[in-house]
Design a protein around this motif. Structure first.
Motif, mmCIF file in Angstrom:
data_model
loop_
_atom_site.group_PDB
_atom_site.id
_atom_site.type_symbol
_atom_site.label_atom_id
_atom_site.label_comp_id
_atom_site.label_asym_id
_atom_site.label_seq_id
_atom_site.Cartn_x
_atom_site.Cartn_y
_atom_site.Cartn_z
ATOM 1 N N GLN A 26 0.839 -1.191 0.000
ATOM 2 C CA GLN A 26 0.000 0.000 0.000
ATOM 3 C C GLN A 26 0.878 1.246 0.000
ATOM 4 O O GLN A 26 1.868 1.316 0.731
ATOM 5 C CB GLN A 26 -0.919 0.011 1.231
ATOM 6 C CG GLN A 26 -1.771 -1.239 1.381
ATOM 7 C CD GLN A 26 -2.768 -1.394 0.252
ATOM 8 O OE1 GLN A 26 -3.495 -0.445 -0.067
ATOM 9 N NE2 GLN A 26 -2.799 -2.565 -0.356
ATOM 10 N N ARG A 27 0.526 2.216 -0.790
ATOM 11 C CA ARG A 27 1.290 3.464 -0.866
ATOM 12 C C ARG A 27 0.654 4.542 0.015
ATOM 13 O O ARG A 27 -0.555 4.516 0.278
ATOM 14 C CB ARG A 27 1.335 3.957 -2.311
ATOM 15 C CG ARG A 27 1.963 2.972 -3.289
ATOM 16 C CD ARG A 27 3.461 2.959 -3.163
ATOM 17 N NE ARG A 27 4.097 2.005 -4.054
ATOM 18 C CZ ARG A 27 5.395 1.824 -4.122
ATOM 19 N NH1 ARG A 27 6.203 2.534 -3.357
ATOM 20 N NH2 ARG A 27 5.910 0.923 -4.951
ATOM 21 N N ALA A 28 1.467 5.475 0.439
ATOM 22 C CA ALA A 28 0.930 6.635 1.145
ATOM 23 C C ALA A 28 0.044 7.427 0.201
ATOM 24 O O ALA A 28 0.268 7.451 -1.020
ATOM 25 C CB ALA A 28 2.071 7.511 1.662
ATOM 26 N N ASP A 29 -0.970 8.049 0.763
ATOM 27 C CA ASP A 29 -1.890 8.856 -0.031
ATOM 28 C C ASP A 29 -1.163 10.116 -0.518
ATOM 29 O O ASP A 29 -0.830 10.998 0.281
ATOM 30 C CB ASP A 29 -3.096 9.230 0.832
ATOM 31 C CG ASP A 29 -4.159 10.006 0.062
ATOM 32 O OD1 ASP A 29 -3.905 10.393 -1.093
ATOM 33 O OD2 ASP A 29 -5.245 10.230 0.637
ATOM 34 N N ALA A 30 -0.902 10.174 -1.793
ATOM 35 C CA ALA A 30 -0.127 11.282 -2.351
ATOM 36 C C ALA A 30 -0.772 12.631 -2.061
ATOM 37 O O ALA A 30 -0.077 13.646 -1.895
ATOM 38 C CB ALA A 30 0.044 11.092 -3.854
ATOM 39 N N ALA A 31 -2.093 12.656 -1.973
ATOM 40 C CA ALA A 31 -2.789 13.923 -1.738
ATOM 41 C C ALA A 31 -2.438 14.523 -0.375
ATOM 42 O O ALA A 31 -2.483 15.747 -0.205
ATOM 43 C CB ALA A 31 -4.300 13.703 -1.832
ATOM 44 N N LEU A 32 -2.076 13.668 0.594
ATOM 45 C CA LEU A 32 -1.739 14.167 1.928
ATOM 46 C C LEU A 32 -0.418 14.931 1.932
ATOM 47 O O LEU A 32 -0.162 15.744 2.825
ATOM 48 C CB LEU A 32 -1.655 13.012 2.923
ATOM 49 C CG LEU A 32 -2.949 12.253 3.225
ATOM 50 C CD1 LEU A 32 -2.660 11.080 4.154
ATOM 51 C CD2 LEU A 32 -3.975 13.190 3.864
ATOM 52 N N GLU A 101 6.894 11.475 -1.147
ATOM 53 C CA GLU A 101 5.897 10.405 -1.148
ATOM 54 C C GLU A 101 6.544 9.043 -0.886
ATOM 55 O O GLU A 101 5.997 8.219 -0.145
ATOM 56 C CB GLU A 101 5.152 10.380 -2.488
ATOM 57 C CG GLU A 101 4.036 9.342 -2.521
ATOM 58 C CD GLU A 101 3.356 9.266 -3.876
ATOM 59 O OE1 GLU A 101 2.636 8.268 -4.109
ATOM 60 O OE2 GLU A 101 3.540 10.171 -4.696
ATOM 61 N N THR A 105 5.776 6.722 2.285
ATOM 62 C CA THR A 105 5.341 5.340 2.085
ATOM 63 C C THR A 105 6.180 4.381 2.914
ATOM 64 O O THR A 105 5.659 3.449 3.533
ATOM 65 C CB THR A 105 5.414 4.970 0.595
ATOM 66 O OG1 THR A 105 4.468 5.767 -0.129
ATOM 67 C CG2 THR A 105 5.091 3.504 0.364
ATOM 68 N N LYS A 109 3.831 3.205 5.803
ATOM 69 C CA LYS A 109 3.240 1.993 5.228
ATOM 70 C C LYS A 109 4.197 0.802 5.239
ATOM 71 O O LYS A 109 3.785 -0.330 4.973
ATOM 72 C CB LYS A 109 2.783 2.250 3.785
ATOM 73 C CG LYS A 109 1.752 3.366 3.637
ATOM 74 C CD LYS A 109 0.458 3.026 4.363
ATOM 75 C CE LYS A 109 -0.579 4.138 4.156
ATOM 76 N NZ LYS A 109 -1.844 3.857 4.904
#
Length: 296
Positions: A26-32, A101, A105, A109
């Motif tokens: 799972q990747r970190a939410d780029a929008a954050l 990002e 991640t 994550k």
């Protein structure tokens, strides 16, 4: 018989496909993290609270040399020996070429830029609770640290723990971004919870683990066997600790207990970092520990 064999093959394929899907990184939410600018000065405080040098400085490093995050420290466990990697800003041996990002991640994550799962010896289960701005600030500070071209040594684990894809299933079961202490009224307790449960990842040592190596949340901060097999890490619940807030804060700053014993081993390295925090952070940690449930 042919139909039965075909059915088993189909079932095995479905189970395999489900496992592959559920274990996907799972990747970190780029929008954050979009548009965030890191503040190195604020990141220094995060760095010390998170104890990055405690694990990633060379084992014999002292003073300013602890800011060279060349890795090499060894951590024994029931699953094998894990070796801290180089996380200096060297673009080849370290993490100097990572984007924010990618850094987020890895930190929240437990996933490398190439999609591999990191072993949970890296406390991303705690860092998963970090605020995005703190992640950005930490990266901005670490980007300014001295680079090292020392190569990262491989972990020493055997089969089946070499199959890191299975860590994705472990994360499904045990990576929880929620707080353990759900009720933290007031700014000081809230700050203390963040420092202890997220940045400081104190439970990684002070809480026992289950059969899968995950923290046993039901015995939060009640002490645990030393993963090396030598001795026991003490409980830090208020009834077991028996210290008041000022004594806890002083220990975190000086390394001295109320009886003038001193912190040793890995805790001495933790105190080195915590001593660099402002007084209010150590007071917040003390307030959190004293608010934990007592036995009986």
């Amino acid at each position: 018989m042919r139909r039965l064999l075909t059915g088993f093959i189909v079932l095995a394929a479905l189970i395999g496909a489900a496992g592959w899907f559920l274990s996907a990184p799972q990747r970190a939410d780029a929008a954050l993290y979009a548009g965030l600018e890191g503040d190195p000065a604020a990141g220094e405080r995060i760095f010390h609270a998170a104890g990055c040098a405690s694990c990633h400085a060379a084992p014999d490093a002292e003073g300013e040399a602890r800011l060279v995050l060349a890795g090499g420290a060894r951590f024994e466990s029931d699953f094998g020996t894990f070796v801290a990697p180089n996380i200096s800003p060297d673009p080849d041996a370290g993490i100097g070429g990572w984007s924010l990002e990618a850094f987020a991640t890895a930190l929240t994550k437990g996933v490398a830029p190439d999609g591999r799962h990191y072993y949970p010896a890296f406390p991303y289960t705690a860092y998963a609770k970090m605020a995005p701005q703190d992640v950005a600030d930490l990266k901005a500070y670490m980007d300014r640290l001295p680079p090292s071209d020392a190569g990262s040594a491989p972990h020493e684990v055997g089969f089946p723990f070499t199959l890191t894809r299975g860590i994705g299933l472990w994360k499904r079961a045990f990576l929880d971004e929620g707080w353990v202490v759900t009720d933290a009224p007031g700014a000081e307790l809230e700050r203390g919870r963040y420092l202890v449960e997220a940045l400081g990842h104190c439970a990684e040592c002070h809480t026992p683990r289950n059969f899968a190596g995950a923290l046993d949340i039901g015995r939060w901060m009640t002490g645990a066997p030393n993963p090396s097999g030598r001795g026991r890490i003490p409980a830090i619940t208020p009834d077991e600790l028996g210290w008041d807030a000022s004594e806890i804060a002083w220990y975190l700053e000086s390394g001295f207990t109320p009886d003038y014993d001193s912190a040793g081993g890995s805790m001495a390295k933790v105190v080195t970092g915590l001593s660099k925090l402002p007084d209010e952070d150590r007071a917040a940690i003390a307030a959190y520990l004293l608010a934990l449930p007592r036995d009986g």
